[in-house]
Design an enzyme around this catalytic site. Structure first.
Site, PDB file in Angstrom:
ATOM      1  N   GLY A  14     -24.374 -20.602 -10.872  1.00 41.25           N
ATOM      2  CA  GLY A  14     -23.513 -21.710 -11.310  1.00 41.25           C
ATOM      3  C   GLY A  14     -24.219 -22.499 -12.405  1.00 41.25           C
ATOM      4  O   GLY A  14     -25.434 -22.674 -12.352  1.00 41.25           O
ATOM      5  N   ARG A  82     -26.297  -5.177  -6.153  1.00 42.48           N
ATOM      6  CA  ARG A  82     -25.025  -5.144  -5.418  1.00 42.48           C
ATOM      7  C   ARG A  82     -23.930  -5.561  -6.393  1.00 42.48           C
ATOM      8  O   ARG A  82     -23.373  -6.636  -6.291  1.00 42.48           O
ATOM      9  CB  ARG A  82     -25.124  -6.127  -4.240  1.00 42.48           C
ATOM     10  CG  ARG A  82     -24.140  -5.848  -3.131  1.00 42.48           C
ATOM     11  CD  ARG A  82     -24.461  -6.689  -1.897  1.00 42.48           C
ATOM     12  NE  ARG A  82     -23.423  -6.541  -0.913  1.00 42.48           N
ATOM     13  CZ  ARG A  82     -22.348  -7.321  -0.859  1.00 42.48           C
ATOM     14  NH1 ARG A  82     -22.184  -8.316  -1.703  1.00 42.48           N
ATOM     15  NH2 ARG A  82     -21.430  -7.106   0.075  1.00 42.48           N
ATOM     16  N   ASP A 118     -31.214 -19.958  -6.112  1.00 46.30           N
ATOM     17  CA  ASP A 118     -31.813 -18.989  -5.185  1.00 46.30           C
ATOM     18  C   ASP A 118     -31.273 -17.570  -5.359  1.00 46.30           C
ATOM     19  O   ASP A 118     -32.025 -16.605  -5.217  1.00 46.30           O
ATOM     20  CB  ASP A 118     -31.744 -19.475  -3.736  1.00 46.30           C
ATOM     21  CG  ASP A 118     -30.329 -19.573  -3.222  1.00 46.30           C
ATOM     22  OD1 ASP A 118     -29.397 -19.540  -4.053  1.00 46.30           O
ATOM     23  OD2 ASP A 118     -30.146 -19.677  -2.000  1.00 46.30           O
ATOM     24  N   THR A 140     -30.646 -25.888 -10.266  1.00 44.60           N
ATOM     25  CA  THR A 140     -29.496 -26.051  -9.372  1.00 44.60           C
ATOM     26  C   THR A 140     -29.224 -27.523  -9.170  1.00 44.60           C
ATOM     27  O   THR A 140     -30.158 -28.311  -8.971  1.00 44.60           O
ATOM     28  CB  THR A 140     -29.664 -25.376  -7.993  1.00 44.60           C
ATOM     29  OG1 THR A 140     -28.608 -25.846  -7.125  1.00 44.60           O
ATOM     30  CG2 THR A 140     -30.981 -25.667  -7.314  1.00 44.60           C
ATOM     31  N   ASP A 142     -27.927 -28.538  -6.607  1.00 50.47           N
ATOM     32  CA  ASP A 142     -28.064 -28.766  -5.158  1.00 50.47           C
ATOM     33  C   ASP A 142     -29.468 -29.203  -4.757  1.00 50.47           C
ATOM     34  O   ASP A 142     -29.657 -29.724  -3.660  1.00 50.47           O
ATOM     35  CB  ASP A 142     -27.720 -27.477  -4.391  1.00 50.47           C
ATOM     36  CG  ASP A 142     -26.347 -26.938  -4.739  1.00 50.47           C
ATOM     37  OD1 ASP A 142     -25.473 -27.750  -5.095  1.00 50.47           O
ATOM     38  OD2 ASP A 142     -26.149 -25.713  -4.665  1.00 50.47           O
ATOM     39  N   ASP A 144     -31.882 -27.400  -3.791  1.00 46.74           N
ATOM     40  CA  ASP A 144     -32.223 -26.765  -2.507  1.00 46.74           C
ATOM     41  C   ASP A 144     -33.184 -25.586  -2.659  1.00 46.74           C
ATOM     42  O   ASP A 144     -33.218 -24.701  -1.805  1.00 46.74           O
ATOM     43  CB  ASP A 144     -30.938 -26.317  -1.784  1.00 46.74           C
ATOM     44  CG  ASP A 144     -30.151 -25.274  -2.582  1.00 46.74           C
ATOM     45  OD1 ASP A 144     -30.490 -25.036  -3.755  1.00 46.74           O
ATOM     46  OD2 ASP A 144     -29.199 -24.711  -2.020  1.00 46.74           O
ATOM     47  N   ARG A 186     -23.823 -27.341  -1.221  1.00 48.11           N
ATOM     48  CA  ARG A 186     -23.873 -26.203  -0.277  1.00 48.11           C
ATOM     49  C   ARG A 186     -24.421 -26.667   1.075  1.00 48.11           C
ATOM     50  O   ARG A 186     -23.964 -27.674   1.582  1.00 48.11           O
ATOM     51  CB  ARG A 186     -24.681 -25.045  -0.861  1.00 48.11           C
ATOM     52  CG  ARG A 186     -24.076 -24.456  -2.110  1.00 48.11           C
ATOM     53  CD  ARG A 186     -24.632 -23.100  -2.398  1.00 48.11           C
ATOM     54  NE  ARG A 186     -26.087 -23.125  -2.467  1.00 48.11           N
ATOM     55  CZ  ARG A 186     -26.840 -22.054  -2.635  1.00 48.11           C
ATOM     56  NH1 ARG A 186     -26.283 -20.881  -2.721  1.00 48.11           N
ATOM     57  NH2 ARG A 186     -28.141 -22.159  -2.707  1.00 48.11           N
TER      58      ARG A 186
HETATM   59  O1  F6P Z   1     -24.779 -24.168  -6.275  1.00 42.45           O
HETATM   60  C1  F6P Z   1     -24.083 -25.020  -7.119  1.00 42.45           C
HETATM   61  C2  F6P Z   1     -22.684 -25.251  -6.632  1.00 42.45           C
HETATM   62  O2  F6P Z   1     -22.048 -26.151  -7.511  1.00 42.45           O
HETATM   63  C3  F6P Z   1     -22.582 -25.734  -5.190  1.00 42.45           C
HETATM   64  O3  F6P Z   1     -22.903 -27.088  -5.033  1.00 42.45           O
HETATM   65  C4  F6P Z   1     -21.154 -25.376  -4.877  1.00 42.45           C
HETATM   66  O4  F6P Z   1     -20.986 -25.199  -3.492  1.00 42.45           O
HETATM   67  C5  F6P Z   1     -20.951 -24.081  -5.612  1.00 42.45           C
HETATM   68  O5  F6P Z   1     -21.935 -24.049  -6.633  1.00 42.45           O
HETATM   69  C6  F6P Z   1     -19.591 -23.902  -6.227  1.00 42.45           C
HETATM   70  O6  F6P Z   1     -19.510 -22.620  -6.777  1.00 42.45           O
HETATM   71  P1  F6P Z   1     -18.345 -22.143  -7.763  1.00 42.45           P
HETATM   72  O7  F6P Z   1     -18.699 -22.611  -9.143  1.00 42.45           O
HETATM   73  O8  F6P Z   1     -18.356 -20.665  -7.637  1.00 42.45           O
HETATM   74  O9  F6P Z   1     -17.080 -22.778  -7.297  1.00 42.45           O
END
Ligand code: F6P
Length: 363
Positions: A14, A82, A118, A140, A142, A144, A186
Site C-alpha cells: 500500500g 505466489r 511486512d 507503512t 500502520d 507495525d 490493520r
Molecule cells: O497497510 C496499510 C493499509 O492502509 C492498512 O492500514 C489498511 O488496512 C490496508 O492498507 C488497506 O489496504 P487497501 O489499500 O488494499 O484497501
C-alpha cells in the site's frame, strides 16, 4: 572497495506519504555521490516479474519530495512466490521467483532497494536468501514493522487522522452526539493510539485491548452526567468487542494478506445506540490517511532512510532493513522483519499516559 555503478529501487504494498521522498533520496545520493545509474522498477514486484523498469535520471526525481504516492507505482498483490493468475475465471497462484531472479540478474545491478511493509519485506527476505543483493526500507502508515521504532508514512497518517478528529469535535459538540472516527492500522493500534491522544479522544479502542460495549457506554453516560453532552471515540479498524469479531470489509483473494478490515465503527455505533439514547455517527478516515503530501517529519525520515540504504548497498550490507532506534539508524535482518506485525504492548507508556488523562480504552 569498488564504487557502486548501478542500483535499482522498487516501492511495494500500500502506498504511504514519503515514498517519493525516499525514491528522491536514493536516486540523488546514488547519482551525486557515486555517479551511479538508477533503475526504477515499476509497480513493485510486478515490474520484476514482467521485466518493466525505467532509468531514473536526476530530473525525474527533482521536485518530488513533497509529492504523495509513488512515481514508480506499487502493487499489493504481486508476490513472486505466489503470483495470482486467472485461468478460465479461476484464480490460481504460480511461483514466478525463478523468472523474477533472472530478471533481476539481467539488470546487472549492485543492489536492489525495496521500500515496503511486512509483505514486501518478507518477500525481500526470501529473495535475499536466494542470493539477491537487497536492502529494505520500512514503509507503512500502520507503524507495525518489527525492528524499527518508526516507519515513514506513520507520522503523516497520524497527522491526517488527528485533523479529522479535530474537525469532528465541533460538529459532535453542536449536535450533542457520539462521533466515532475509525482509523486504519490493520491489527495494530498505533494510529488510533497516537491520533486518539493528539485529538483528545474520550475513548480509544485498539485491537490489542478488546472492548466491552458496556464500558464504552458507561463512559459516554458519565460524561453526560458531568455536562459534556458529546463524546469522541477513536476506533482502530482492527478493534473488536470482547465477545465479538473483527469487522471485515472485503476479501482480496489475489492478495497475500487477503483480509481488508473496515466497518467496526458502524458496529460500535449500533451497539451504543441500542444501549442508550444518544445519536451516534461514524466517520471512516480510510485511504485519506495515505494520501497527499508527507509531513516534514516523514520527509526528513525518508531522506535519512534512503541515503543510508545507498551506503548499505555500497558497503554490501545485504539482507537488512534500515531501522530506526531512538535517534540512530540501525541494521535489522530482513528475517526479523518477516516474523510478523509489531503490535502495541499493553504496558506501553502512551497507554498509561492516556489513561492518566482519563481516556477510556473500553476495558
Ligand atoms: O497497510 C496499510 C493499509 O492502509 C492498512 O492500514 C489498511 O488496512 C490496508 O492498507 C488497506 O489496504 P487497501 O489499500 O488494499 O484497501
Amino acid at each position: 572497495m569498488a564504487k557502486l555503478t548501478r542500483i535499482a529501487i522498487l516501492t511495494g504494498g500500500g502506498d504511504a506519504p514519503g515514498m517519493n521522498a525516499v525514491i528522491r533520496a536514493v536516486a540523488k545520493k546514488a547519482i551525486l555521490e557515486y555517479g551511479a545509474e538508477v533503475i526504477g522498477i515499476e509497480d513493485g514486484y510486478e515490474g520484476l516479474i514482467k521485466g518493466q523498469c525505467r532509468k531514473l535520471g536526476y530530473d525525474d526525481v527533482s521536485g518530488i519530495l513533497t509529492l504523495g504516492g509513488t512515481i514508480l507505482g506499487t502493487s499489493n498483490t504481486s508476490n513472486p512466490y505466489r503470483y495470482p493468475v486467472k485461468r478460465r475465471n479461476r484464480l490460481e497462484f504460480k511461483d514466478m521467483s525463478t523468472t523474477t531472479i533472472k530478471n533481476i540478474s539481467k539488470l546487472n545491478i549492485d543492489g536492489l532497494i525495496c521500500i515496503g511493509g511486512d509483505g514486501t519485506l518478507s518477500t525481500a527476505s526470501r529473495l535475499s536468501r536466494q542470493g539477491v543483493p537487497i536492502v529494505g526500507i520500512p514503509k507503512t502508515i500502520d507503524n507495525d514493522l518489527r525492528g524499527t521504532d518508526i516507519s515513514f508514512g506513520f507520522d503523516s497518517a497520524v497527522y491526517i487522522a488527528t485533523e479529522g478528529i479535530d474537525r469532528i469535535h465541533t460538529t459532535a459538540q453542536s449536535h450533542h452526539r457520539v462521533m466515532i472516527v475509525e482509523v486504519m492500522g490493520r491489527s495494530a493500534g498505533w494510529i488510533a493510539l497516537h491520533s486518539g491522544i493528539a485529538g483528545g479522544g474520550d475513548i480509544i479502542l485498539i485491537p490489542e485491548i478488546p472492548y466491552d460495549p458496556g464500558s464504552v457506554v458507561s463512559r459516554v453516560r458519565k460524561r453526560n452526567e458531568q455536562g459534556r453532552r458529546f463524546s469522541i471515540v477513536v476506533v482502530a479498524e482492527g478493534a473488536r468487542p470482547k465477545d465479538g469479531d473483527i469487522a471485515v470489509q472485503r476479501i482480496v483473494k489475489e492478495s497475500p494478506d487477503p483480509i481488508r478490515l473496515g466497518g467496526i465503527g458502524f458496529v460500535l455505533g449500533a451497539q451504543i445506540e441500542t444501549m442508550m439514547e444518544v445519536e451516534t455517527r461514524t466517520v471512516v478516515m480510510g485511504h485519506l490517511q495515505r494520501g497527499g503530501s508527507p509531513t516534514p517529519f516523514d520527509r526528513v525520515l525518508a531522506t535519512r532512510l534512503g541515503t543510508q540504504a545507498v551506503d548499505m548497498v555500497q558497503n554490501k550490507r545485504f539482507g537488512y532493513m534500515v531501522g530506526v532506534k531512538g535517534d540512530s539508524l540501525i541494521k535489522v535482518p530482513l528475517e526479523e522483519v518477516a516474523k510478523g506485525p509489531r503490535t502495541v504492548p499493553l504496558n506501553h507508556p502512551l497507554i498509561q499516559a492516556a489513561r492518566a488523562v482519563g481516556t477510556c480504552f473500553g476495558d
